[in-house]
Design an enzyme around this catalytic site. Structure first.
Site, short mmCIF file in Angstrom:
data_model
loop_
_atom_site.label_atom_id
_atom_site.label_comp_id
_atom_site.label_asym_id
_atom_site.label_seq_id
_atom_site.Cartn_x
_atom_site.Cartn_y
_atom_site.Cartn_z
N TYR A 140 -5.24 -17.54 -0.19
CA TYR A 140 -6.05 -16.98 0.90
C TYR A 140 -7.54 -17.34 0.74
CZ TYR A 140 -8.20 -13.24 3.73
OH TYR A 140 -8.96 -12.52 4.60
N ASP A 151 -2.08 -25.62 -7.54
CA ASP A 151 -1.46 -24.37 -7.10
C ASP A 151 0.03 -24.50 -7.35
OD1 ASP A 151 -2.61 -22.14 -4.66
OD2 ASP A 151 -0.53 -22.09 -5.41
N SER A 168 3.26 -20.17 -5.61
CA SER A 168 4.01 -18.92 -5.82
C SER A 168 3.67 -17.89 -4.75
CB SER A 168 3.75 -18.35 -7.22
OG SER A 168 2.38 -18.10 -7.39
N SER A 181 -13.43 -8.95 -9.28
CA SER A 181 -13.15 -7.95 -8.24
C SER A 181 -13.96 -6.69 -8.48
CB SER A 181 -11.66 -7.61 -8.31
OG SER A 181 -11.38 -6.45 -7.58
N TYR A 236 -3.28 -5.10 -12.97
CA TYR A 236 -3.98 -6.17 -12.22
C TYR A 236 -5.49 -6.03 -12.41
CZ TYR A 236 -6.76 -7.98 -8.46
OH TYR A 236 -7.80 -8.57 -7.77
N LYS A 255 -8.68 -8.42 -14.49
CA LYS A 255 -10.00 -8.88 -14.05
C LYS A 255 -11.07 -8.43 -15.06
CE LYS A 255 -8.64 -11.06 -10.42
NZ LYS A 255 -8.63 -12.54 -10.43
N TYR A 315 -15.53 -9.66 -5.88
CA TYR A 315 -15.26 -9.49 -4.45
C TYR A 315 -15.00 -8.03 -4.13
CZ TYR A 315 -13.47 -14.26 -5.39
OH TYR A 315 -13.28 -15.53 -5.81
N ASN A 325 -1.99 -4.56 1.89
CA ASN A 325 -3.40 -4.42 2.28
C ASN A 325 -3.53 -4.01 3.75
OD1 ASN A 325 -3.68 -7.05 0.10
ND2 ASN A 325 -4.84 -5.17 -0.22
N GLY A 371 -3.61 6.35 -6.71
CA GLY A 371 -4.44 5.30 -7.31
C GLY A 371 -5.57 4.82 -6.42
N1 UFG Z 1 -4.60 1.53 3.63
C1 UFG Z 1 -3.93 2.33 4.55
N2 UFG Z 1 -2.71 1.90 4.99
C2 UFG Z 1 -2.14 0.74 4.57
C3 UFG Z 1 -2.84 -0.06 3.62
C4 UFG Z 1 -4.07 0.38 3.17
O1 UFG Z 1 -4.41 3.39 4.95
O2 UFG Z 1 -1.02 0.43 4.99
C5 UFG Z 1 -5.91 1.97 3.16
C6 UFG Z 1 -5.96 2.21 1.66
O3 UFG Z 1 -5.55 3.53 1.37
C7 UFG Z 1 -7.41 1.94 1.35
C8 UFG Z 1 -7.82 0.89 2.38
O4 UFG Z 1 -6.84 0.95 3.40
O5 UFG Z 1 -8.16 3.08 1.60
C9 UFG Z 1 -7.86 -0.51 1.82
O6 UFG Z 1 -6.63 -0.74 1.15
P1 UFG Z 1 -6.22 -2.20 0.66
O7 UFG Z 1 -4.88 -2.08 0.02
O8 UFG Z 1 -6.38 -3.19 1.75
O9 UFG Z 1 -7.34 -2.56 -0.41
P2 UFG Z 1 -7.72 -1.79 -1.77
O10 UFG Z 1 -9.16 -1.43 -1.62
O11 UFG Z 1 -6.78 -0.74 -2.13
O12 UFG Z 1 -7.49 -2.96 -2.81
C10 UFG Z 1 -8.36 -4.05 -2.84
C11 UFG Z 1 -7.60 -5.28 -3.30
C12 UFG Z 1 -7.15 -5.14 -4.71
C13 UFG Z 1 -8.28 -4.69 -5.60
C14 UFG Z 1 -8.95 -3.48 -5.05
C15 UFG Z 1 -10.17 -3.13 -5.83
O13 UFG Z 1 -6.49 -5.51 -2.48
O14 UFG Z 1 -6.74 -6.42 -5.13
O15 UFG Z 1 -9.36 -3.73 -3.71
O16 UFG Z 1 -10.73 -1.94 -5.42
F1 UFG Z 1 -7.82 -4.37 -6.84
#
Ligand code: UFG
Length: 342
Positions: free
Chosen positions: A13, A33, A36, A127, A152, A156, A180, A202, A300
């Site tokens: 991505y 790459d 995977s 991250s 994960y 990092k 990021y 995500n 989490g």
């Molecule tokens: N969320 C929802 N519904 C969903 C998916 C996500 O409400 O179906 C919410 C989550 O609870 C969170 C927000 O949307 O509040 C963002 O969630 P993501 O899963 O998109 O992203 P995260 O912040 O949880 O995780 C990202 C990266 C990880 C990294 C992390 C570091 O995906 O790789 O940030 O904080 F580890």
């Protein structure tokens, strides 16, 4: 011929968007790459955007024999951007060794080869996960790191330590780690974007798949957090803006304008958006109504995090430019293209 940059994970991505931006300023890009979590078609689509086909070598970085042979074949690589890694938080909890081995050994294999082949410059994908739930917002680069929430996230944090310690004893090595925040969106051509396998974890891919009718309903995980509307807050950064930060970092290393041999920068917008705000902005940008419901908190999850980007803005001269509105529209245009929605 341009200066050669190796991009590991270059069909992924963020990797694919970075390849396009590197090519746009004249770098010659070589991708490693193992596909995977991506497809070879990405190479075709990179070529469609830039008019230049990057060299593509398909193998896994754990294979140190192949990696050594690779550097023998391309001895004039000047810099590496190392994206290739596993990134699913939940899966990493289930399979910690799989994550530690893949993400850490591949980095160490690369560092070994950089030393052997005298390649001085590395940009590493880190991250904001290294900050955990910070006590003070926004987070600066000097905000104390906390224990990672997942294997994960820990890969990092450990990778950053491996880099810091290796730089200390390797006089020719220069590293920039980019931390990021939440990368979202797709290339404006809609030819490259995020392609999650299976059910997306995500937020934004889940939103676009729901809008496309692939998922029935978005679950918003919690509306009882200590945030303005009760849903979690994140710093959503446009993937093309993020890709451009890598080009700046590479130039900084190649031109020796880095002030430390190990530097790290936050790459975010500086703005924290809530989940419900993302949903509303998506609806405004696309004119669609999104089917969503509020459900329980996801274990989490960090309540809120967003970046202080002053150092990236002033030292790198980098700024996030694209609005959340335009970024969400780009994510939708990408979803529409891959699902043949008109
Ligand atoms: N969320 C929802 N519904 C969903 C998916 C996500 O409400 O179906 C919410 C989550 O609870 C969170 C927000 O949307 O509040 C963002 O969630 P993501 O899963 O998109 O992203 P995260 O912040 O949880 O995780 C990202 C990266 C990880 C990294 C992390 C570091 O995906 O790789 O940030 O904080 F580890």
């Amino acid at each position: 011929m341009g200066r050669k940059v190796l991009v590991t994970g270059g069909t992924g991505y963020i990797g694919s968007h970075t390849v396009v931006e590197l090519q746009a300023v004249g770098f010659e890009v070589i991708i490693i790459d193992d596909l995977s979590n991506s497809t070879a078609e990405v190479v075709d689509n990179i070529e469609k955007i830039s008019g230049i086909r990057p060299v593509f070598e398909e193998f896994n970085l754990l294979d140190s024999d192949k990696l050594t042979a690779f550097f023998g074949k391309y001895p004039d690589i000047e810099a590496i951007i190392h994206f290739a890694a596993f990134k699913a938080v939940g899966e990493s909890v289930e399979k910690p060794l799989y994550y530690y081995r893949n993400n850490l050994v591949s980095l160490m294999n690369i560092l070994d080869c950089m030393s052997k082949y005298k390649i001085p410059n590395l940009v590493f994908s880190s991250s904001c996960t290294v900050y955990g739930q910070p006590d003070v917002l926004p987070v600066t680069e000097n905000t104390p790191k906390k224990d990672a929430e997942s294997p994960y996230g820990n890969t990092k944090a450990i990778s950053e330590e491996i880099l810091r310690d290796t730089v200390k004893v390797t006089p020719d090595l220069n590293v920039i780690a980019l931390r990021y925040f939440n990368p979202i969106g797709a290339h404006p051509t809609a030819l490259i974007g995020e392609l999650p396998r299976g059910v997306p974890n995500n937020l934004v891919p889940f939103i676009t798949q729901t809008a496309a009718g692939i998922r029935q309903q978005l679950s918003v995980f919690g509306d009882d957090y200590n945030t303005p509307d009760g849903s979690c807050v994140r710093d959503y950064i446009n993937v093309v803006d993020l890709a451009k930060a890598h080009v700046i970092a590479i130039n900084r290393l190649i031109n020796n304008t880095n002030t430390d041999r190990y530097e790290f920068f936050n790459v975010g917008t500086g703005y924290g958006a809530s989940v419900l705000e993302v949903v509303k902005t998506f609806e405004q940008a696309t004119g669609l109504k999104l089917n969503y419901k509020i459900v329980a908190r996801r274990p989490g999850d960090v309540e809120k995090i967003f970046a202080d980007t002053k150092i990236a803005n002033t030292v790198l001269g980098w700024n996030a430019e694209t609005s959340l509105f335009d970024t969400l529209l780009s994510a939708w245009n990408w979803e529409k293209r891959i699902r043949n929605i008109s």
